[in-house]
Design a protein around this motif. Structure first.
Motif, short mmCIF file in Angstrom:
data_model
loop_
_atom_site.label_atom_id
_atom_site.label_comp_id
_atom_site.label_asym_id
_atom_site.label_seq_id
_atom_site.Cartn_x
_atom_site.Cartn_y
_atom_site.Cartn_z
N ARG A 86 16.15 36.74 37.82
CA ARG A 86 17.05 36.92 36.68
C ARG A 86 17.52 35.62 36.07
O ARG A 86 18.10 35.61 34.99
N GLY A 87 17.30 34.52 36.74
CA GLY A 87 17.65 33.22 36.17
C GLY A 87 16.69 32.78 35.07
O GLY A 87 16.99 31.89 34.28
N PHE A 88 15.51 33.41 35.01
CA PHE A 88 14.53 33.03 33.99
C PHE A 88 14.83 33.69 32.65
O PHE A 88 15.43 34.77 32.61
N ARG A 89 14.43 33.05 31.59
CA ARG A 89 14.47 33.71 30.27
C ARG A 89 13.51 34.89 30.32
O ARG A 89 12.50 34.84 31.01
N ARG A 90 13.80 35.92 29.56
CA ARG A 90 12.91 37.10 29.54
C ARG A 90 11.54 36.74 28.97
O ARG A 90 10.54 37.38 29.28
N ASP A 91 11.49 35.74 28.10
CA ASP A 91 10.21 35.39 27.49
C ASP A 91 9.50 34.25 28.23
O ASP A 91 8.57 33.66 27.72
N ALA A 92 9.94 33.96 29.44
CA ALA A 92 9.27 32.91 30.23
C ALA A 92 7.81 33.31 30.48
O ALA A 92 7.51 34.50 30.66
N HIS A 93 6.92 32.34 30.51
CA HIS A 93 5.52 32.68 30.81
C HIS A 93 5.41 33.18 32.25
O HIS A 93 6.00 32.57 33.17
N PRO A 94 4.71 34.28 32.48
CA PRO A 94 4.61 34.84 33.84
C PRO A 94 4.12 33.83 34.89
O PRO A 94 4.51 33.92 36.05
N MET A 95 3.31 32.87 34.48
CA MET A 95 2.84 31.88 35.46
C MET A 95 3.96 30.92 35.86
O MET A 95 3.99 30.43 36.98
N ALA A 96 4.89 30.66 34.93
CA ALA A 96 6.05 29.83 35.28
C ALA A 96 6.90 30.59 36.29
O ALA A 96 7.35 30.04 37.31
N VAL A 97 7.09 31.87 36.04
CA VAL A 97 7.89 32.72 36.92
C VAL A 97 7.22 32.82 38.30
O VAL A 97 7.86 32.67 39.34
N LEU A 98 5.91 33.04 38.28
CA LEU A 98 5.18 33.25 39.53
C LEU A 98 5.17 31.99 40.40
O LEU A 98 5.33 32.07 41.62
N THR A 99 4.99 30.84 39.76
CA THR A 99 5.04 29.58 40.52
C THR A 99 6.37 29.48 41.26
O THR A 99 6.42 29.12 42.45
N GLY A 100 7.44 29.83 40.55
CA GLY A 100 8.77 29.77 41.16
C GLY A 100 8.96 30.80 42.25
O GLY A 100 9.44 30.49 43.35
N LEU A 101 8.57 32.05 41.97
CA LEU A 101 8.80 33.12 42.94
C LEU A 101 8.02 32.89 44.24
O LEU A 101 8.54 33.09 45.34
N VAL A 102 6.76 32.48 44.11
CA VAL A 102 5.95 32.27 45.31
C VAL A 102 6.51 31.13 46.13
O VAL A 102 6.65 31.23 47.36
N GLY A 103 6.88 30.05 45.46
CA GLY A 103 7.49 28.93 46.18
C GLY A 103 8.79 29.36 46.86
O GLY A 103 9.07 28.96 48.00
N ALA A 104 9.55 30.20 46.16
CA ALA A 104 10.84 30.65 46.69
C ALA A 104 10.69 31.52 47.94
O ALA A 104 11.60 31.58 48.77
#
Ligand code: CMC
Length: 395
Positions: A86-104
């Motif tokens: 939920r910290g990401f913008r809704r229009d964030a690129h899914p790969m930006a989100v995924l890089t973060g989520l997997v690392g997290a």
């Protein structure tokens, strides 16, 4: 200095030994653990492939049931990850989100950080394979402003992913079998591809002894680029743009641009570092493309026609023939994904989901070798010779 072999882009340097995937680029041959991709694509599902890539052999019925149940028991992610997302913008690129989520994910599994313990490595592998679809679907739902759909473990790996992507809490969702099979094949074809850039990244990153979630998130980041996994997204954008600007009639003009080195335009989904022949995955993908389009009543999909025409022209054009440029896996995969409702911006995340098994198997293979070393390339130094630091008023 002459001390080191200079091989930018690793054109002729093997960085490791591996027994997982074999490619004969001249023949256009791809084997996972010795089995031809053409046979695997027809006779196996993605869970068979994951088991094969990780363990070296295809599972028997009992082994498969056990593996399935291990994976399905790990499909949920910690609820805290929802807050992180939920910290990401809704229009964030899914790969930006995924890089973060997997690392997290690494923050949640302190119980299995001993990478020297094969059992810990195994549980991390299962967790990553199981959670990747959940994370990708979460990234998608978030971008749509829709509620997350939790995993449902009586579905197949791929069926569950489709449900997490496309179901809503308001109505029943039934998995379409043709769509399920098509997506499963996309997963199979992307599962591993020996020492490509992202896999080499995972190995290099993992060679420092970091945790597997950190290493895989480095792989996700590398995959994002348009010369690698980002090519499927770039390929579909290319087809859509061409379609919007005249379609089939303008193919000739477009090809002139592709052949002009100053245009900066490449035919996306074409060419490969290793394949100097038809990529066998592209053939299987084209087959699936036809099957899905006809099952969904989209036989006249203009983008498919455009792609076929581009391929036809390219395969008889001396520019492509001389350079041995053929369609690669990404040339048709975007058309399939688009037909089944996956948005273009998610294509590379789907690739990451499928490649996770290859990454983790290669990481595990490296760590299983008692003699493995940290990856540490050398350089040919081209900078300044030794000099003295001048005082500020002399700079
Ligand atoms: N369109 C036009 N010309 C091309 C293309 C293309 N798609 N690919 C290569 N060439 C030309 C290139 O200009 C060069 O010509 P010349 O010898 O006259 O300078 C020659 O072919 C060799 O290309 P290269 O870039 O030196 O080859 P490489 O092995 O370094 O790159 C590649 C391989 C895949 C990055 C490249 O073919 C490319 O950029 N293709 C388009 C992007 C793409 O589809 N990537 C997906 C690869 S498969 C899935 C994956 O790995 O993720």
């Amino acid at each position: 200095t002459g001390m080191f072999t200079f091989d930018p882009g690793f054109m002729s340097t093997a960085a490791c030994e591996s027994g997982i995937t074999y490619i004969d680029g001249d023949k256009g041959e791809l084997l996972y653990r010795g089995y031809p991709i053409e046979q695997l694509a027809v006779n196996c599902d993605f869970m068979d492939i994951c088991y094969l890539i990780l363990n070296g052999e295809l599972p028997n019925q009992e082994q498969k049931a056990d593996f399935d149940s291990q994976v399905t028991h790990h499909t949920m992610v910690n609820e805290q990850l929802h807050f992180f997302l939920r910290g990401f913008r809704r229009d964030a690129h899914p790969m930006a989100v995924l890089t973060g989520l997997v690392g997290a994910l690494s923050a949640f599994y302190h119980d299995s950080t001993d990478i020297t313990n094969p059992q810990h490595r195994h549980i991390s592998a299962i967790r990553l394979i199981a959670k990747m679809p959940t994370l990708v679907a979460m990234a998608y739902k978030y971008s749509q402003g829709q509620p997350f759909i939790y995993p449902q473990n009586d579905l197949s790996y791929t069926g569950n992913f489709l449900r997490m992507m496309f179901a809503t809490p308001c109505e029943d969702y039934k998995v379409n079998e043709v769509v399920e099979r098509a997506l499963d094949r996309i997963f199979i074809l992307h599962a591993d591809h020996e020492q490509n850039a992202s896999t080499s990244t995972v190995r290099l990153c993992g060679s420092s002894g970091t945790n597997p979630f950190a290493a895989i998130s480095a792989g996700v980041a590398c995959l994002w680029g348009p010369a690698h996994g980002g090519a499927n997204e770039a390929c579909l954008q290319m087809l859509e743009e061409l379609q919007a600007n005249g379609g089939i009639d303008k193919v000739g003009e477009f090809m002139e641009k592709v052949k002009d080195k100053n245009s900066g335009v490449r035919l996306m989904g074409f060419g490969h570092r290793v394949y100097k022949n038809y990529d066998p995955r592209a053939k299987l993908m084209q087959e699936t493309c036809k099957e899905v389009l006809s099952a969904l009543g989209l036989e006249n999909d203009p983008l498919f026609k455009l792609a076929m025409e581009l391929e036809r022209i390219a395969l008889s054009d001396p520019y492509f023939v001389q350079r041995k440029l053929y369609p690669n896996v990404d040339f048709y995969s975007g058309i399939v994904q688009r037909a089944i409702g996956i948005p273009t911006s998610l294509f590379t995340a789907i690739f990451a989901l499928a490649r996770t098994v290859g990454w983790i198997a290669q990481w595990n293979e490296m760590l299983s070798d008692p003699d493995y070393k940290i990856g540490r390339p050398r350089q040919l130094f081209t900078g300044s010779v030794t000099r003295d630091v001048p005082p500020m008023d002399k700079r």
